[in-house]
Design an enzyme around this catalytic site. Structure first.
Site, PDB file in Angstrom:
ATOM      1  N   ASP A 165       0.686  -1.160  -0.104  1.00  0.00           N
ATOM      2  CA  ASP A 165       0.118   0.100   0.081  1.00  0.00           C
ATOM      3  C   ASP A 165       0.992   1.358   0.000  1.00  0.00           C
ATOM      4  O   ASP A 165       2.155   1.476   0.409  1.00  0.00           O
ATOM      5  CB  ASP A 165      -0.852   0.067   1.026  1.00  0.00           C
ATOM      6  N   HIS A 169       1.639  10.646   4.701  1.00  0.00           N
ATOM      7  CA  HIS A 169       1.413  10.826   6.106  1.00  0.00           C
ATOM      8  C   HIS A 169       2.430  12.028   6.465  1.00  0.00           C
ATOM      9  O   HIS A 169       3.295  12.598   5.738  1.00  0.00           O
ATOM     10  CB  HIS A 169       1.950   9.592   6.939  1.00  0.00           C
ATOM     11  N   GLU A 233      -2.937   1.565  -4.373  1.00  0.00           N
ATOM     12  CA  GLU A 233      -3.152   2.692  -4.945  1.00  0.00           C
ATOM     13  C   GLU A 233      -2.295   3.191  -6.225  1.00  0.00           C
ATOM     14  O   GLU A 233      -2.468   4.039  -7.000  1.00  0.00           O
ATOM     15  CB  GLU A 233      -3.547   3.726  -3.930  1.00  0.00           C
ATOM     16  N   GLU A 289      -2.668  22.041   9.173  1.00  0.00           N
ATOM     17  CA  GLU A 289      -3.317  21.013   8.727  1.00  0.00           C
ATOM     18  C   GLU A 289      -4.524  21.367   7.735  1.00  0.00           C
ATOM     19  O   GLU A 289      -4.739  22.638   7.677  1.00  0.00           O
ATOM     20  CB  GLU A 289      -3.887  20.125   9.749  1.00  0.00           C
TER      21      GLU A 289
END
Length: 492
Positions: A165, A169, A233, A289
């Site tokens: 995967d 992050h 992905e 963020e």
């Protein structure tokens, strides 16, 4: 033009042929807060503190403390630019990704002589090794916990199933050979892989590839249930390019990396090893963020022990501003594809388009354009919104609009709200549902009815016209002409 893109460098070259899409500067810039401070004005957009705007990508050629490095920022900070890079009309990007997810092209491993990312090798056992000096990772603000890698394609495989995967992050450079890695609880496949390895007392080998084909960066942002555990992905990027992503075997760990990346960090996620994310600053803050606020630095985040850093010759570092339009592109377009896929299966032909709006950071808010074609379609628009919450669990608000409203024009969406919506009749609330921990309002300190941090009230704003009232709400119809006759070169 997008057919020529195979890596970051070819993407930059292609954008250089389009006016207004990329600029560069030779003026020295400090990667600590200043670089992001500059780009905030040039082209960050998104939920960044105003003033900001949507603008070109930018390359900084003179990085203080890193004489041999260049940094690119904002590559994906424009939906139009993403369209150029993926070879798709911007309003159809969700459909492109939906098709790519359904027909993935698996990555392939290439021989070592094709591993451009390993042209230069720095091993952690060499004297003076320091990842902070080798990788010119910026900070977004002066309060950040440290320099962050924000565009690292983290790749690992599961020790039980062997399935691989890739995800993105928050990675903070903590020391000469240590990087902390933040996981949103329960939301990422790599988190499951790490927990399984930790249960066995074993480290999890992981590669971090930085500076790659933007199709990989977009595809890596899909989440369950659209891409369940075991779905790699990288196959999405392969489908977009009609060519498999090339992987290379790492030099110091049993893992693979993206062969033409600008930088690769090879390391191991250590079992039962944690640090305070802000251990070097003590600010209590992580980095800005996507909602537009600076994240709280957790007391315990897992640690990667770096084994090596490999690069291409004259590598180009890629970074983003956390709350920028770039996040909207990376997170929002896969969100749109996920909603289109799930709602399309449940009620084919009703949903015409979906926009994961900038004001929601690509995650919190979606506008669904729904067409009612018969009396029995009344009410199905609300069912579509409920399905959207299932398709993308981190979604908080859904706006429903008719086919005559442009879902990508928020002024048009708010117009529909002001003329087709009544608060006492057209708001549907679903309280007490898990959403996203980075929403500061999703906390018991804001409302005693919230049982735990990260729980929200999901809300539907039904701004559609009742089917039997459609004629009464018909918009004024203007003559359809080609303005280029009067204004040569004009395009909508």
């Amino acid at each position: 033009m997008a057919d020529s893109i195979t890596d970051l460098r070819s993407a930059i070259e292609m954008l250089g042929e389009i006016d207004g899409q990329i600029i560069e500067t030779d003026v020295e810039v400090d990667p600590l807060a200043e670089l992001s401070g500059v780009y905030r004005h040039i082209g960050a957009g998104g939920t960044v503190q105003r003033p900001t705007r949507e603008g070109p990508a930018m390359i900084f050629n003179n990085i203080l403390g890193h004489p041999d490095a260049r940094v690119i920022i904002g590559l994906l900070a424009s939906r139009r630019r993403v369209g150029y890079l993926l070879g798709c009309e911007p309003k159809r990007l969700g459909f492109l990704l939906n098709e790519a997810v359904a027909h993935p092209v698996a990555p392939v491993e290439v021989e070592a002589d094709q591993a451009l990312c390993q042209q230069i090798v720095h091993r952690a056992d060499e004297l003076g090794f320091d990842v902070r000096k080798l990788v010119p990772a910026p900070t977004n603000t002066s309060e950040d916990a440290g320099p962050y890698i924000t565009m690292g394609m983290c790749y690992a495989h599961d020790s039980q199933t062997g399935e691989s995967d890739v995800t993105i992050h928050r990675l903070c450079l903590q020391g000469p050979d240590t990087i902390s890695m933040y996981f949103v609880p329960g939301a990422r496949h790599l988190g499951v892989m790490r927990e399984r390895a930790e249960a066995l007392g074993k480290p999890l080998p992981i590669s971090i590839s930085i500076g790659v084909d933007p199709a990989i960066e977009i595809g890596a942002c899909f989440e369950p249930p659209t891409t369940p555990f075991g779905y790699n992905e990288l196959g999405v990027a392969g489908a977009i390019r009609n060519e498999p992503v090339k992987l290379a075997r790492c030099l110091t760990i049993d893992e693979r990396c993206i062969a033409n990346a600008e930088y690769v960090i090879e390391g191991e996620l250590l079992p039962n090893t944690y640090v305070e994310e802000d251990q070097n600053t003590g600010t209590g803050k992580a980095m800005p963020e996507f909602p537009g606020y600076t994240g709280v630095a957790p007391k315990r985040v897992p640690v990667i022990r770096v084994k090596a850093v490999t690069t291409r010759r004259d590598p180009i570092m890629q970074t983003v501003i956390g709350p920028s339009e770039e996040h909207v592109s990376m997170a929002g377009i896969p969100t749109e594809a996920s909603i289109l896929s799930m709602v399309g299966k449940a009620m084919p032909g009703r949903v015409l388009n979906v926009y994961a709006a900038s004001s929601g950071g690509g995650k919190y808010m979606a506008v669904i354009q729904f067409k009612k074609s018969m009396p029995s379609d009344e009410g199905r628009q609300r069912q579509a919104a409920i399905i959207a919450f299932t398709a993308f669990p981190e979604l908080k608000h859904v706006f429903l609009v008719d086919e005559d409203v442009d879902p990508f024009d928020m002024n048009d969406v708010i117009w529909a709200m002001n003329t087709r919506f009544q608060g006492d009749a057209d708001i549907i609330t679903i309280p007490g549902v898990r959403c996203h921990p980075l929403d500061p309002s999703a906390d018991p300190s804001c409302d005693s009815s919230i049982r735990d941090h990260g729980i929200s009230c999901k809300t539907i704003f039904d701004c559609t016209v009742p089917y039997d009232q459609k004629e009464r709400f018909r918009r004024s119809q203007f003559m359809d002409v080609d303005p280029a006759k009067w204004v040569p070169g004009f395009t909508d």
